[in-house]
Design a protein around this motif. Structure first.
Motif, PDB file in Angstrom:
ATOM      1  N   LEU A 122       0.841  -1.186   0.000  1.00 24.28           N
ATOM      2  CA  LEU A 122       0.000   0.000   0.000  1.00 24.28           C
ATOM      3  C   LEU A 122       0.880   1.241   0.000  1.00 24.28           C
ATOM      4  O   LEU A 122       1.807   1.352   0.816  1.00 24.28           O
ATOM      5  CB  LEU A 122      -0.909   0.008   1.237  1.00 24.28           C
ATOM      6  N   LYS A 123       0.588   2.156  -0.907  1.00 21.89           N
ATOM      7  CA  LYS A 123       1.292   3.436  -0.984  1.00 21.89           C
ATOM      8  C   LYS A 123       0.224   4.527  -0.940  1.00 21.89           C
ATOM      9  O   LYS A 123      -0.820   4.399  -1.581  1.00 21.89           O
ATOM     10  CB  LYS A 123       2.079   3.516  -2.290  1.00 21.89           C
ATOM     11  N   ILE A 124       0.490   5.602  -0.174  1.00 21.69           N
ATOM     12  CA  ILE A 124      -0.508   6.655   0.006  1.00 21.69           C
ATOM     13  C   ILE A 124       0.133   8.022  -0.229  1.00 21.69           C
ATOM     14  O   ILE A 124       1.249   8.280   0.233  1.00 21.69           O
ATOM     15  CB  ILE A 124      -1.114   6.614   1.423  1.00 21.69           C
ATOM     16  N   GLN A 125      -0.586   8.862  -0.927  1.00 24.82           N
ATOM     17  CA  GLN A 125      -0.203  10.261  -1.118  1.00 24.82           C
ATOM     18  C   GLN A 125      -1.297  11.108  -0.482  1.00 24.82           C
ATOM     19  O   GLN A 125      -2.474  10.954  -0.800  1.00 24.82           O
ATOM     20  CB  GLN A 125      -0.100  10.567  -2.604  1.00 24.82           C
ATOM     21  N   ILE A 126      -0.913  12.024   0.404  1.00 25.75           N
ATOM     22  CA  ILE A 126      -1.882  12.892   1.074  1.00 25.75           C
ATOM     23  C   ILE A 126      -1.677  14.317   0.597  1.00 25.75           C
ATOM     24  O   ILE A 126      -0.589  14.879   0.721  1.00 25.75           O
ATOM     25  CB  ILE A 126      -1.766  12.784   2.606  1.00 25.75           C
ATOM     26  N   VAL A 138     -10.648  18.233   6.303  1.00 33.45           N
ATOM     27  CA  VAL A 138     -10.542  17.570   5.004  1.00 33.45           C
ATOM     28  C   VAL A 138      -9.314  16.664   5.003  1.00 33.45           C
ATOM     29  O   VAL A 138      -8.249  17.058   5.471  1.00 33.45           O
ATOM     30  CB  VAL A 138     -10.403  18.605   3.868  1.00 33.45           C
ATOM     31  N   LEU A 139      -9.475  15.468   4.469  1.00 31.03           N
ATOM     32  CA  LEU A 139      -8.367  14.548   4.192  1.00 31.03           C
ATOM     33  C   LEU A 139      -8.562  14.065   2.769  1.00 31.03           C
ATOM     34  O   LEU A 139      -9.591  13.460   2.450  1.00 31.03           O
ATOM     35  CB  LEU A 139      -8.361  13.368   5.165  1.00 31.03           C
ATOM     36  N   SER A 140      -7.597  14.366   1.900  1.00 27.40           N
ATOM     37  CA  SER A 140      -7.724  13.916   0.517  1.00 27.40           C
ATOM     38  C   SER A 140      -6.373  13.477  -0.002  1.00 27.40           C
ATOM     39  O   SER A 140      -5.323  13.860   0.522  1.00 27.40           O
ATOM     40  CB  SER A 140      -8.287  15.032  -0.378  1.00 27.40           C
ATOM     41  N   GLY A 141      -6.428  12.669  -1.043  1.00 23.69           N
ATOM     42  CA  GLY A 141      -5.207  12.176  -1.670  1.00 23.69           C
ATOM     43  C   GLY A 141      -5.509  11.017  -2.593  1.00 23.69           C
ATOM     44  O   GLY A 141      -6.597  10.936  -3.186  1.00 23.69           O
ATOM     45  N   ASP A 157      -8.588   7.704  -5.745  1.00 23.92           N
ATOM     46  CA  ASP A 157      -8.551   9.011  -5.098  1.00 23.92           C
ATOM     47  C   ASP A 157      -9.521   8.959  -3.920  1.00 23.92           C
ATOM     48  O   ASP A 157     -10.526   8.244  -3.959  1.00 23.92           O
ATOM     49  CB  ASP A 157      -9.004  10.113  -6.061  1.00 23.92           C
ATOM     50  N   PHE A 158      -9.216   9.706  -2.883  1.00 25.64           N
ATOM     51  CA  PHE A 158     -10.136   9.780  -1.749  1.00 25.64           C
ATOM     52  C   PHE A 158     -10.283  11.232  -1.311  1.00 25.64           C
ATOM     53  O   PHE A 158      -9.364  12.037  -1.430  1.00 25.64           O
ATOM     54  CB  PHE A 158      -9.699   8.893  -0.586  1.00 25.64           C
ATOM     55  N   LEU A 159     -11.476  11.548  -0.856  1.00 27.61           N
ATOM     56  CA  LEU A 159     -11.794  12.855  -0.279  1.00 27.61           C
ATOM     57  C   LEU A 159     -12.732  12.597   0.887  1.00 27.61           C
ATOM     58  O   LEU A 159     -13.881  12.180   0.691  1.00 27.61           O
ATOM     59  CB  LEU A 159     -12.454  13.783  -1.300  1.00 27.61           C
ATOM     60  N   LEU A 160     -12.229  12.793   2.077  1.00 32.18           N
ATOM     61  CA  LEU A 160     -12.998  12.550   3.292  1.00 32.18           C
ATOM     62  C   LEU A 160     -13.149  13.871   4.036  1.00 32.18           C
ATOM     63  O   LEU A 160     -12.187  14.640   4.141  1.00 32.18           O
ATOM     64  CB  LEU A 160     -12.280  11.532   4.175  1.00 32.18           C
ATOM     65  N   THR A 161     -14.346  14.133   4.536  1.00 29.66           N
ATOM     66  CA  THR A 161     -14.593  15.366   5.284  1.00 29.66           C
ATOM     67  C   THR A 161     -15.399  15.053   6.538  1.00 29.66           C
ATOM     68  O   THR A 161     -16.077  14.027   6.614  1.00 29.66           O
ATOM     69  CB  THR A 161     -15.368  16.404   4.443  1.00 29.66           C
ATOM     70  N   ASP A 162     -15.312  15.946   7.489  1.00 26.96           N
ATOM     71  CA  ASP A 162     -16.122  15.862   8.695  1.00 26.96           C
ATOM     72  C   ASP A 162     -16.414  17.292   9.140  1.00 26.96           C
ATOM     73  O   ASP A 162     -15.607  18.201   8.906  1.00 26.96           O
ATOM     74  CB  ASP A 162     -15.392  15.095   9.796  1.00 26.96           C
ATOM     75  N   THR A 163     -17.545  17.484   9.766  1.00 25.96           N
ATOM     76  CA  THR A 163     -17.980  18.819  10.180  1.00 25.96           C
ATOM     77  C   THR A 163     -17.450  19.148  11.570  1.00 25.96           C
ATOM     78  O   THR A 163     -17.501  18.310  12.481  1.00 25.96           O
ATOM     79  CB  THR A 163     -19.516  18.893  10.175  1.00 25.96           C
ATOM     80  N   LEU A 164     -16.969  20.354  11.710  1.00 26.71           N
ATOM     81  CA  LEU A 164     -16.536  20.851  13.012  1.00 26.71           C
ATOM     82  C   LEU A 164     -17.753  21.390  13.763  1.00 26.71           C
ATOM     83  O   LEU A 164     -18.472  22.236  13.248  1.00 26.71           O
ATOM     84  CB  LEU A 164     -15.497  21.961  12.847  1.00 26.71           C
ATOM     85  N   SER A 165     -17.976  20.903  14.966  1.00 23.23           N
ATOM     86  CA  SER A 165     -19.121  21.352  15.757  1.00 23.23           C
ATOM     87  C   SER A 165     -18.699  22.285  16.887  1.00 23.23           C
ATOM     88  O   SER A 165     -19.557  22.812  17.591  1.00 23.23           O
ATOM     89  CB  SER A 165     -19.864  20.145  16.329  1.00 23.23           C
TER      90      SER A 165
END
Length: 191
Positions: A122-126, A138-141, A157-165
């Motif tokens: 597994l190789k990952i680019q962020i 945001v986390l993408s890569g 490709d991945f794009l992950l997000t979460d809301t700040l409360s």
């Protein structure tokens, strides 16, 4: 008189040094508070996945937390510092999450100790890993999952997000940690 001037200068320098360092806030990506240390070990051998290179964009390879203020404006929060480099923290935390979430594989960091024993690499680019002005983190890569024979590669490709409360960097770091867990879930679904 000269001695008094030197003493005053030294006291001012000490005061400046202590006031700036006392305002620094350090953050860990993983607090280590999880009671789970890993998946339950199976008796039969399991395929080995080696986590190889995890590369970060130049913006993320520094100690200050990064915030996106506008589409093309970034800000380094100089008083808010990562306690360890993200290049080390992200792979360690990702391996922890993968181990906790799957009994089907063994997960190790790529090293000469494990080369030749793996089934997958597994190789990952962020590219993005920060909060933004829209109250999100945001986390993408992109990641590449390759079989050891090299005959099959999954590139996604991945794009992950979460809301700040809540406001504050501490809350943003907690949400960023959650995004690494979501990345682990995504990787396991693609295997």
């Amino acid at each position: 008189m000269k001695r008094l001037l030197v003493v005053c200068c030294v006291l001012m320098l000490v005061g400046c040094a202590s006031s700036s360092s006392s305002n620094l806030n350090y953050y860990l990506l993983d607090s280590g508070n999880s009671g789970i240390t890993g998946a339950i070990q199976a008796n039969e051998p399991r395929p080995l996945l080696l986590l190889g290179e995890v590369t970060l964009t130049e913006l993320l390879r520094q100690s200050s937390l990064l915030v996106q203020l506008e589409d093309h404006q970034m800000h380094y929060a100089l008083q808010h510092i990562w306690a360890e480099p993200l290049e080390e923290a992200i792979p360690r935390v990702l391996l922890k999450d993968l181990r906790q979430r799957s009994n089907d594989f063994n997960f190790e960091r790529g090293s000469t100790e494990w080369f030749g024993k793996e089934t997958y690499r597994l190789k990952i680019q962020i590219d993005q890993f920060y909060p933004n002005a829209e109250q999100q983190v945001v986390l993408s890569g992109r990641y590449w999952l390759t079989t050891v024979e090299g005959d099959k590669t999954i590139a996604r490709d991945f794009l992950l997000t979460d809301t700040l409360s809540q406001d504050g960097y501490g809350h943003a770091v907690v949400k960023m940690r959650r995004l690494v867990t979501l990345l682990a879930d995504s990787l396991l679904r693609s295997m």
